[in-house]
Design a protein around this motif. Structure first.
Motif, PDB file in Angstrom:
ATOM      1  N   GLY A 275      44.276  15.345  51.876  1.00 22.34           N
ATOM      2  CA  GLY A 275      43.944  16.653  51.237  1.00 22.34           C
ATOM      3  C   GLY A 275      42.655  16.987  51.930  1.00 22.34           C
ATOM      4  N   THR A 276      42.424  15.873  53.289  1.00 19.70           N
ATOM      5  CA  THR A 276      41.001  17.108  53.341  1.00 19.70           C
ATOM      6  C   THR A 276      40.600  16.585  54.871  1.00 19.70           C
ATOM      7  OG1 THR A 276      41.257  13.991  55.133  1.00 19.70           O
ATOM      8  CG2 THR A 276      39.678  14.223  52.305  1.00 19.70           C
ATOM      9  N   ILE A 277      39.437  17.567  55.423  1.00 14.60           N
ATOM     10  CA  ILE A 277      39.221  18.022  56.534  1.00 14.60           C
ATOM     11  C   ILE A 277      38.578  17.384  57.883  1.00 14.60           C
ATOM     12  CG2 ILE A 277      38.227  20.014  58.341  1.00 14.60           C
ATOM     13  CD1 ILE A 277      40.282  20.707  56.663  1.00 14.60           C
ATOM     14  N   ASP A 278      38.740  16.497  58.375  1.00 13.07           N
ATOM     15  CA  ASP A 278      38.175  15.155  59.183  1.00 13.07           C
ATOM     16  C   ASP A 278      37.822  15.553  60.393  1.00 13.07           C
ATOM     17  OD1 ASP A 278      38.830  14.046  57.328  1.00 13.07           O
ATOM     18  OD2 ASP A 278      40.395  12.994  58.052  1.00 13.07           O
ATOM     19  N   TYR A 279      35.858  15.077  61.026  1.00 11.13           N
ATOM     20  CA  TYR A 279      35.932  15.564  62.448  1.00 11.13           C
ATOM     21  C   TYR A 279      36.036  14.025  62.837  1.00 11.13           C
ATOM     22  CZ  TYR A 279      34.398  20.485  61.371  1.00 11.13           C
ATOM     23  OH  TYR A 279      34.175  21.449  60.611  1.00 11.13           O
ATOM     24  N   LEU A 280      36.660  14.126  63.607  1.00 12.65           N
ATOM     25  CA  LEU A 280      37.155  13.343  64.365  1.00 12.65           C
ATOM     26  C   LEU A 280      36.143  12.504  65.796  1.00 12.65           C
ATOM     27  CD1 LEU A 280      40.411  12.301  63.825  1.00 12.65           C
ATOM     28  CD2 LEU A 280      39.284  11.988  62.448  1.00 12.65           C
ATOM     29  N   ASP A 281      34.857  11.520  66.381  1.00 11.55           N
ATOM     30  CA  ASP A 281      34.892  11.333  67.241  1.00 11.55           C
ATOM     31  C   ASP A 281      35.421  10.818  68.813  1.00 11.55           C
ATOM     32  OD1 ASP A 281      35.467   8.792  67.050  1.00 11.55           O
ATOM     33  OD2 ASP A 281      32.948   8.116  65.700  1.00 11.55           O
ATOM     34  N   ALA A 282      35.016  10.992  69.617  1.00 12.05           N
ATOM     35  CA  ALA A 282      35.360  10.193  70.717  1.00 12.05           C
ATOM     36  C   ALA A 282      36.212   9.109  70.497  1.00 12.05           C
ATOM     37  CB  ALA A 282      34.408   9.917  71.738  1.00 12.05           C
ATOM     38  N   GLU A 283      35.923   8.624  70.130  1.00  9.33           N
ATOM     39  CA  GLU A 283      37.260   7.366  69.191  1.00  9.33           C
ATOM     40  C   GLU A 283      37.766   7.709  68.640  1.00  9.33           C
ATOM     41  OE1 GLU A 283      34.158   3.418  68.773  1.00  9.33           O
ATOM     42  OE2 GLU A 283      33.699   4.048  71.011  1.00  9.33           O
ATOM     43  N   ASP A 284      38.360   8.662  68.081  1.00  7.06           N
ATOM     44  CA  ASP A 284      38.448   8.616  66.788  1.00  7.06           C
ATOM     45  C   ASP A 284      38.814   8.566  65.508  1.00  7.06           C
ATOM     46  OD1 ASP A 284      40.935  10.703  67.991  1.00  7.06           O
ATOM     47  OD2 ASP A 284      42.399   9.826  68.140  1.00  7.06           O
ATOM     48  N   LYS A 285      37.355   8.205  65.500  1.00  8.25           N
ATOM     49  CA  LYS A 285      36.428   7.440  64.092  1.00  8.25           C
ATOM     50  C   LYS A 285      35.885   8.697  63.299  1.00  8.25           C
ATOM     51  CE  LYS A 285      35.415   3.253  65.708  1.00  8.25           C
ATOM     52  NZ  LYS A 285      33.870   1.817  65.870  1.00  8.25           N
ATOM     53  N   VAL A 286      36.114   9.002  61.799  1.00 12.51           N
ATOM     54  CA  VAL A 286      35.841  10.110  60.680  1.00 12.51           C
ATOM     55  C   VAL A 286      34.348  10.186  61.158  1.00 12.51           C
ATOM     56  CG1 VAL A 286      35.524  11.128  59.138  1.00 12.51           C
ATOM     57  CG2 VAL A 286      37.615   9.328  59.559  1.00 12.51           C
ATOM     58  N   ALA A 287      33.751  11.076  61.471  1.00 13.39           N
ATOM     59  CA  ALA A 287      32.267  11.424  61.853  1.00 13.39           C
ATOM     60  C   ALA A 287      31.693  12.165  60.218  1.00 13.39           C
ATOM     61  CB  ALA A 287      31.894  12.180  62.844  1.00 13.39           C
ATOM     62  N   PHE A 288      32.530  13.466  60.188  1.00 11.06           N
ATOM     63  CA  PHE A 288      32.735  13.887  59.112  1.00 11.06           C
ATOM     64  C   PHE A 288      33.533  13.617  58.085  1.00 11.06           C
ATOM     65  CE2 PHE A 288      31.896  18.092  57.149  1.00 11.06           C
ATOM     66  CZ  PHE A 288      30.981  17.630  55.743  1.00 11.06           C
ATOM     67  N   ARG A 289      33.661  13.743  56.971  1.00 16.55           N
ATOM     68  CA  ARG A 289      35.409  14.014  56.536  1.00 16.55           C
ATOM     69  C   ARG A 289      35.179  14.744  54.895  1.00 16.55           C
ATOM     70  NH1 ARG A 289      38.610   9.467  55.362  1.00 16.55           N
ATOM     71  NH2 ARG A 289      40.307   9.887  57.443  1.00 16.55           N
ATOM     72  N   THR A 290      35.310  15.428  55.260  1.00 16.86           N
ATOM     73  CA  THR A 290      35.553  16.758  53.625  1.00 16.86           C
ATOM     74  C   THR A 290      35.939  17.275  52.799  1.00 16.86           C
ATOM     75  OG1 THR A 290      33.586  18.076  52.478  1.00 16.86           O
ATOM     76  CG2 THR A 290      34.827  19.280  54.599  1.00 16.86           C
ATOM     77  N   CYS A 291      35.960  17.752  51.546  1.00 15.84           N
ATOM     78  CA  CYS A 291      37.208  18.307  50.378  1.00 15.84           C
ATOM     79  C   CYS A 291      37.069  19.422  50.220  1.00 15.84           C
ATOM     80  CB  CYS A 291      37.867  16.781  50.595  1.00 15.84           C
ATOM     81  SG  CYS A 291      36.799  16.333  48.395  1.00 15.84           S
ATOM     82  N   ASP A 292      38.619  19.783  49.600  1.00 15.29           N
ATOM     83  CA  ASP A 292      37.780  21.286  48.713  1.00 15.29           C
ATOM     84  C   ASP A 292      36.984  20.693  47.398  1.00 15.29           C
ATOM     85  OD1 ASP A 292      39.786  23.125  50.409  1.00 15.29           O
ATOM     86  OD2 ASP A 292      41.558  22.842  49.126  1.00 15.29           O
ATOM     87  N   ILE A 293      36.872  19.772  46.791  1.00 14.39           N
ATOM     88  CA  ILE A 293      36.464  19.512  45.573  1.00 14.39           C
ATOM     89  C   ILE A 293      34.888  19.794  46.106  1.00 14.39           C
ATOM     90  CG2 ILE A 293      35.745  18.183  44.086  1.00 14.39           C
ATOM     91  CD1 ILE A 293      38.044  16.242  44.655  1.00 14.39           C
ATOM     92  N   GLU A 294      34.371  19.783  47.275  1.00 15.80           N
ATOM     93  CA  GLU A 294      32.870  19.977  47.188  1.00 15.80           C
ATOM     94  C   GLU A 294      32.387  20.634  48.231  1.00 15.80           C
ATOM     95  OE1 GLU A 294      31.499  16.147  49.433  1.00 15.80           O
ATOM     96  OE2 GLU A 294      32.395  17.083  51.343  1.00 15.80           O
TER      97      GLU A 294
END
Length: 334
Positions: free
Chosen positions: A60-79
């Protein structure tokens, strides 16, 4: 043009940006305890621009994945309406490109103009911008002219009040919605007294909201936050070191114990599939001197989130959430 809704930054208690600390679990915890706004950790524009936006239905999040598919920023509707992404940048166009990428998922963009660390300074970012008013103006006007959400920046004081006031006057002229001010210079550290008098004069000088920062050393309970705000005459207060140690500083009803806070933090870390390195780093800072205890040493030796959870009797909670694969790419926050 940016929607300059000044009330967004008035009478607020805010979780300040902290590298490696302000992942989604910490931000949600701060909101639970009473923070009004939460900042992400600083994300460098170069890194953010290379990210791809992924809707993670499993979490239930929006993920911003870097070039290595690691999460650089994760957010959700709560915030969604309370999270501000801080960007490290030295270039107007790059800053805009990075901000545009996350614009739809956050409530504001902040530009780091105060970080004193060598990495930022060498890259022309952070506190290096304090001596480059033309670049400051270009970055901020580019953002305020092209974003639909509020833009702010966070600075440190210059060595003289006069020079500091000259700088904040330029910043105000760019159309930013607020300015965060850490009451120390780039060469000063927590052991140096926070320049509350500088922040007070800035608050009197500007017509936009001023967010006071740097007072955590004197903030031991919730009521101390208002004392700091009155001393600086700021519109709002931003805290870093105090919530880093005990995030329940935001609770009007008083501080919780270290174990209660860590347990709450671990539950969010489990729910949002947070990387072991981020979890361990957060718990270590909450433990402080207790890292020297047997449980603290066991935490340091841990190589999985489940091991850390077991130390706080949360292994069953972890197992319940991990019955199935909760993240297709298993790309937890790093």
């Amino acid at each position: 043009m940016t929607k300059k809704i000044f009330n967004n930054y008035c009478d607020k208690i805010i979780l300040a940006p902290m590298v490696r600390i302000n992942t989604l679990p910490m931000r949600l915890l701060a909101l639970d305890y009473g923070a009004d706004l939460v900042y992400s950790e600083e994300i460098i524009d170069h890194k953010l621009i290379k990210c791809k936006r992924i809707v993670n239905d499993a979490l239930g999040t929006i993920d911003y994945l870097d070039a290595e598919d690691k999460v650089a920023f994760r957010t959700c509707d709560i915030e969604r309406d309370k999270v501000i992404v801080q960007i490290g940048t030295a270039d107007p166009e790059r800053a805009l490109k990075a901000a545009k990428l996350v614009e739809q998922d956050v409530s504001g963009i902040d530009i780091n103009m105060g970080c004193p660390k060598g990495f930022s300074i060498k890259g022309g970012m952070g506190a290096a911008l304090l001596k480059k008013p033309e670049t400051v103006y270009q970055i901020l006007t580019t953002l305020t002219s092209n974003l639909s959400i509020p833009v702010t920046c966070k600075i440190r004081c210059l060595s003289s009040l006069e020079n500091t006031l000259e700088l904040v006057k330029i910043i105000q002229s760019t159309g930013v919605s607020a300015i965060g001010v850490h009451g120390r210079t780039k060469d000063e550290r927590p052991q140096h007294k926070n320049r509350n008098d500088f922040i007070r004069e800035i608050s009197r000088y500007l017509s936009i909201p001023v967010i006071a920062n740097g007072g955590s050393g004197d903030i031991k309970c919730y009521d101390d936050i208002e004392v700091f705000r009155r001393q600086t005459e700021a519109s709002s207060v931003m805290l870093a070191r105090a919530p880093e140690s005990n995030c329940s500083i935001f609770r009007k009803d008083g501080l919780l114990s270290m174990d209660e806070v860590i347990s709450d933090y671990l539950k969010y870390s489990i729910e949002y599939d947070t990387n072991i390195n981020a979890v361990k780093y957060g718990v270590q800072h909450m433990m402080g001197s207790y890292q020297a205890t047997p449980r603290g040493k066991a935490c340091l030796r841990s190589i999985s989130v489940r091991e850390i959870c077991n130390l706080w009797d949360l292994s069953d909670y972890y197992d319940e959430y991990n019955k199935d694969s909760i993240s297709p790419s298993n790309s937890a926050e790093s």
